[in-house]
Design an enzyme around this catalytic site. Structure first.
Site, PDB file in Angstrom:
ATOM      1  N   GLU A 225       0.870  -1.179   0.000  1.00 51.80           N
ATOM      2  CA  GLU A 225       0.000   0.000   0.000  1.00 51.80           C
ATOM      3  C   GLU A 225       0.902   1.222   0.000  1.00 51.80           C
ATOM      4  O   GLU A 225       1.956   1.224   0.647  1.00 51.80           O
ATOM      5  CB  GLU A 225      -0.888   0.012   1.251  1.00 51.80           C
ATOM      6  N   CYS A 426      -6.484   1.037   2.929  1.00 47.56           N
ATOM      7  CA  CYS A 426      -7.391   2.175   2.810  1.00 47.56           C
ATOM      8  C   CYS A 426      -7.213   2.927   1.502  1.00 47.56           C
ATOM      9  O   CYS A 426      -8.155   3.548   1.017  1.00 47.56           O
ATOM     10  CB  CYS A 426      -7.186   3.116   3.992  1.00 47.56           C
ATOM     11  N   ASN A 563     -12.437  -3.475   1.420  1.00 47.57           N
ATOM     12  CA  ASN A 563     -11.312  -3.496   2.366  1.00 47.57           C
ATOM     13  C   ASN A 563     -11.830  -3.196   3.762  1.00 47.57           C
ATOM     14  O   ASN A 563     -12.170  -2.054   4.047  1.00 47.57           O
ATOM     15  CB  ASN A 563     -10.276  -2.444   1.962  1.00 47.57           C
ATOM     16  N   GLU A 564     -11.917  -4.194   4.577  1.00 43.01           N
ATOM     17  CA  GLU A 564     -12.342  -4.072   5.985  1.00 43.01           C
ATOM     18  C   GLU A 564     -13.460  -3.044   6.169  1.00 43.01           C
ATOM     19  O   GLU A 564     -13.447  -2.238   7.085  1.00 43.01           O
ATOM     20  CB  GLU A 564     -11.140  -3.768   6.909  1.00 43.01           C
TER      21      GLU A 564
HETATM   22  O1  AHR Z   1      -2.129  -1.331   6.927  1.00 38.68           O
HETATM   23  C1  AHR Z   1      -2.510  -0.031   7.250  1.00 38.68           C
HETATM   24  C2  AHR Z   1      -4.013   0.148   7.239  1.00 38.68           C
HETATM   25  O2  AHR Z   1      -4.615  -0.670   8.184  1.00 38.68           O
HETATM   26  C3  AHR Z   1      -4.697  -0.232   5.975  1.00 38.68           C
HETATM   27  O3  AHR Z   1      -4.648   0.767   5.024  1.00 38.68           O
HETATM   28  C4  AHR Z   1      -6.097  -0.476   6.407  1.00 38.68           C
HETATM   29  O4  AHR Z   1      -6.756  -1.407   5.602  1.00 38.68           O
HETATM   30  C5  AHR Z   1      -5.943  -0.948   7.833  1.00 38.68           C
HETATM   31  O5  AHR Z   1      -6.776  -0.292   8.679  1.00 38.68           O
END
Ligand code: AHR
Length: 839
Positions: A225, A426, A563-564
């Site tokens: 990321e 994120c 994503n979560e």
């Molecule tokens: O890994 C950092 C963040 O943690 C990611 O962007 C998110 O998916 C999680 O909350």
């Protein structure tokens, strides 16, 4: 009374009634039949739903010291997640509990959640006052608004009569949670007390090598990321910062981002301004205007913390340039300057056209410089326009143009990851829908890519976009695992999107992509798969991939959707739409759903329910937890139903106070991975997160790899990942460990996993010892004669707080049918038993 409760009877008392229990009450006779239950939240909104109870309506006792039974999940962290004036009632027809509260300070957003038992709460809905009726039951049990004193403080809330057993259930639940939390808070620094007097342990490890089961051979991958400057200024080898002059104050709040950020004019008489008329491309509207009154002035770039140069290495310079009407133009000297302004590399280009032209030159660094600058010095006075000013080392990973920083990419390659997740995290679902990572804006000519505000607070050029990502995966032999937003942005979003300006739509997932825009979004997702896999001549997006230089497909097999996220109606509607479309058009692609940001709770439960209902092949689980959590949850996946969705543990890491990466975090992850290997018939993939962090620019710790412009620093956690990946197998064998010490705390700190790697035929035994003493183990592989086998042991050990440890490998011969190995205190050992193994 118990009989009445069992029959589900309700009868009036005080506020009108006693609420029936869901379950049969305990047959305790010395407690009151019914008590008053008071529900409330802190007046400043900083708590969840709390309870107090009273036998007589006068003296109030807080339930579980003010434990929060449900917390608001509306809007961004810090600003929102508030609960004001919760109103709790029970539905008389089905016994369910309901709570409506005000979710923002302005009072414009309300929230509702329901629970069967006051303990487990379902998905929250957010709405405005106008919709309150939809959420309030007509058959609500009577409650009364009251003000009472709890723990010496006055609180406003609602009171009702309940059987005492309700209070007892609430208390037990919270006590259980608190007890578990204490276990999770166990840290190695407490070991001298916890294990005072502990003698070295003796163990016998028996691996049942004739009783194997197939496990995933994709268990260890990486999560990439762009967080902590992982891409721009990091893995992406571009050395010029703000090459596109597109930095903007909107990119982040902590620095003075502007179009001229990292740029300056030095020497001679000249000025720098930024213009937007007739840009190279509409996606890249800003460019530099360098007005030279007297030759000598140069446009300079600072790089990302300077530009690191290596003596003798070649650097590719390029830019778009033109002269303004009326200017003559001429030669522009391109130089590399060391910290004292001395030229350590030079070349020149000619800028004489009033049309944008690409200029290229190669510079050779004459010295090692830690923080150089790039300078463009026109030899003639006049007005020059520059854009996309770029400097790349020729030595990139695999020598690719627009490539990746060689040392960092090699560090990732050295993990031999089976897959690479991208672009987040994120970053994938963004801060508000207008910040969702639109993959199409990340491909094509660099000047036409759409820069994007990075929700971690900086600017993304997206020079490392989808093409470069797929290419990197191919280069290192890893499967790509792209993750796209499920039509909703990050649940913590605090940004208004193009369609919504009210408080409800500007916060969290309530600002999901409007349904009339969803078909276009679904098409984008399908197009991504076509870009990866489509025919280079017959498909539109396959053609674009071929134009970028890769006619062959990238063989994409997985795609993550979401994503979560909060699993709400807003999410479910959009996820289902994307999921069905992908499944229909690309049934061969494995879709990975999402089950929230934690290992339990509402999103986890609701996410799993949805995945089970839709038969989603795999779900993405995330949990950042204390080492103690890993120690005490080694059976987490043993309970998973093997017939439901498979698991991708997409983000996890051990977090200690202060967030270090040390041997303790690395060993707790290793211990847990031995349990994950045992369950690798259901857990198919895992990736530690986050992966990369630039020193001095971290938004998140800990990370797997730290770096600066010149160095790459590996953490103990990196070695755990590497050792598990390099020693992965595809067949798992159950094992029995017998210890001469039966303490739970001892037993849970020793982990074993035995696998076979079908490719080499090697047997691999991983042993983890999180105790402060040695564990002498007699290791035996049932049914396999080890006598005369060659073996290799790799040991990672040290003190728990060590941040710099390195594994050490040694070979040894096995004599006899088994062997004795002493696990050092605080260690991970991988024993690989080689091909000379006799059958
Ligand atoms: O890994 C950092 C963040 O943690 C990611 O962007 C998110 O998916 C999680 O909350």
């Amino acid at each position: 009374m118990n009989r009445l409760v069992r029959l589900g009877f309700v009868f009036g008392l005080m506020t009108g009634a006693v609420l029936p229990l869901q379950a049969e009450t305990d047959k305790v006779t010395n407690v009151p039949d019914s008590v008053s239950l008071f529900s409330y939240a802190r007046a400043d909104g900083q708590s969840g739903l709390r309870f107090a109870w009273s036998p007589d309506g006068k003296q109030w006792l807080s339930v579980a010291d003010g434990y929060d039974y449900v917390k608001c999940d509306f809007g961004p962290w810090g600003r929102e997640k508030k609960m004001f004036a919760p109103h709790l009632w029970q539905n008389t027809s089905d016994g369910s509990w309901h709570c409506v509260w005000t979710a923002t300070r302005s009072g414009k957003v309300l929230a509702h959640a329901a629970s069967p038992d006051l303990l487990k709460w379902g998905a929250q809905s957010y709405f405005t006052e106008a919709d309150r009726q939809k959420y309030e039951s007509a058959s609500a049990f009577p409650t009364k608004a009251v003000q009472v004193t709890v723990d010496g403080k006055q609180a406003d809330g609602w009171m009702q009569r309940v059987p005492y057993a309700v209070v007892e259930q609430l208390t037990r639940y919270a006590e259980h949670k608190k007890y578990r939390q204490q276990l999770y808070d166990e840290r190695a620094e407490q070991d001298p007390v916890r294990f005072a007097g502990l003698k070295p342990v003796t163990a016998s490890v028996e691996v049942h090598a004739s009783d194997g089961k197939a496990i995933s051979d994709h268990l260890i991958g990486i999560f990439f990321e762009d967080i902590n400057y992982a891409a721009d200024g990091g893995l992406y080898a571009e050395l010029v910062q703000n090459r596109d002059f597109e930095y903007s104050p909107k990119d982040g709040s902590h620095q003075r981002w502007n179009s001229d950020y990292a740029w300056s004019v030095a020497g001679g008489e000249g000025s720098l301004s930024v213009a937007t008329d007739a840009p190279i491309h509409e996606n890249n509207p800003h460019y530099a205007v360098l007005d030279i009154k007297q030759a000598g002035a140069a446009l300079q770039n600072d790089g990302f913390d300077g530009i690191a140069l290596k003596k003798g290495e070649k650097y590719d310079f390029s830019c778009f340039a033109r002269i303004a009407a009326g200017s003559k133009g001429g030669k522009v000297e391109v130089s590399l300057l060391d910290e004292n302004g001395k030229t350590v590399g030079t070349a020149s280009v000619k800028v004489t056209s009033t049309k944008w032209k690409t200029q290229k030159a190669v510079l050779v660094a004459k010295a090692d410089v830690a923080a150089a600058k790039l300078a463009l010095r026109p030899e003639e006075a006049g007005t020059y326009h520059f854009d996309m000013v770029s400097l790349f080392p020729q030595h990139t990973f695999k020598g690719r143009k627009n490539g990746l920083r060689a040392d960092l990419a090699q560090t990732l390659a050295d993990l031999h990851p089976r897959f690479v997740r991208f672009p987040g995290g994120c970053v994938a679902h963004g801060d508000g829908i207008d910040n969702i990572y639109d993959w199409k804006g990340s491909i094509g000519p660099l000047e036409a890519r759409k820069p994007l505000r990075n929700l971690w607070g900086y600017h993304q050029t997206r020079g490392l976009g989808y093409f470069e990502y797929f290419q990197f995966c191919e280069d290192i032999g890893a499967e790509p695992v792209p993750v796209v937003a499920a039509g909703v942005p990050c649940q913590n979003s605090g940004t208004c999107s193009h369609h919504s300006k009210d408080e409800l739509g500007c916060n969290g997932q309530q600002g999901g992509i409007p349904m009339d825009e969803m078909p276009a979004y679904v098409q984008d997702v399908l197009d991504l798969i076509e870009y990866a896999n489509g025919d280079a001549r017959k498909t539109e997006w396959g053609r674009k991939r071929a134009e970028a230089g890769h006619p062959e497909p990238f063989h994409l097999k997985y795609i993550g959707i979401g994503n979560e996220d909060l699993i709400t109606e807003v999410f479910e509607e959009r996820f289902t739409m994307i999921y069905n479309a992908v499944r229909e058009k690309y049934p061969e692609v494995t879709v990975i759903g999402t089950v929230g940001p934690f290992y339990e709770g509402t999103d986890y439960d609701e996410g799993w329910k949805l995945a089970t209902r839709l038969e989603v092949p795999m779900v993405d689980e995330h949990y950042y937890v204390a080492p103690g959590w890993f120690i005490h949850n080694q059976d987490y996946y043993d309970r998973y139903d093997r017939h439901k969705s498979k698991v991708y543990l997409g983000e996890y890491a051990a977090h200690l106070p202060g967030r270090p990466s040390n041997l303790e975090t690395a060993l707790s992850e290793a211990l847990y991975l031995t349990a994950v290997e045992r369950n690798a018939d259901v857990v198919t993939m895992t990736s530690y997160a986050p992966l990369l962090a630039k020193e001095g620019h971290t938004q998140w710790r800990p990370d797997l790899i730290y770096f600066n412009n010149g160095e790459v620093k590996l953490t103990p956690d990196y070695y755990t990942q590497q050792l598990f990946r390099q020693n992965a197998g595809n067949e798992y064998f159950a094992s029995t460990i017998r210890l001469d010490n039966q303490q739970d705390a001892v037993r849970k700190r020793i982990g074993v996993s035995a696998v076979k790697d079908a490719v080499t035929g090697d047997y691999i035994v991983k042993l983890v010892n999180m105790l402060p003493v040695e564990v002498t183990s007699q290791v035996k592989l049932d049914g396999i004669s080890l006598d005369g086998s060659k073996a290799q042991k790799t040991v990672l050990t040290g003190r728990p707080a060590d941040e710099h440890v390195c594994p050490v490998t040694e070979s040894f011969d096995i004599q006899g049918e088994d062997f004795v190995y002493t696990l050092p205190a605080y260690s991970l050992t991988v024993i690989r038993i080689g091909q000379t193994l006799k059958k």
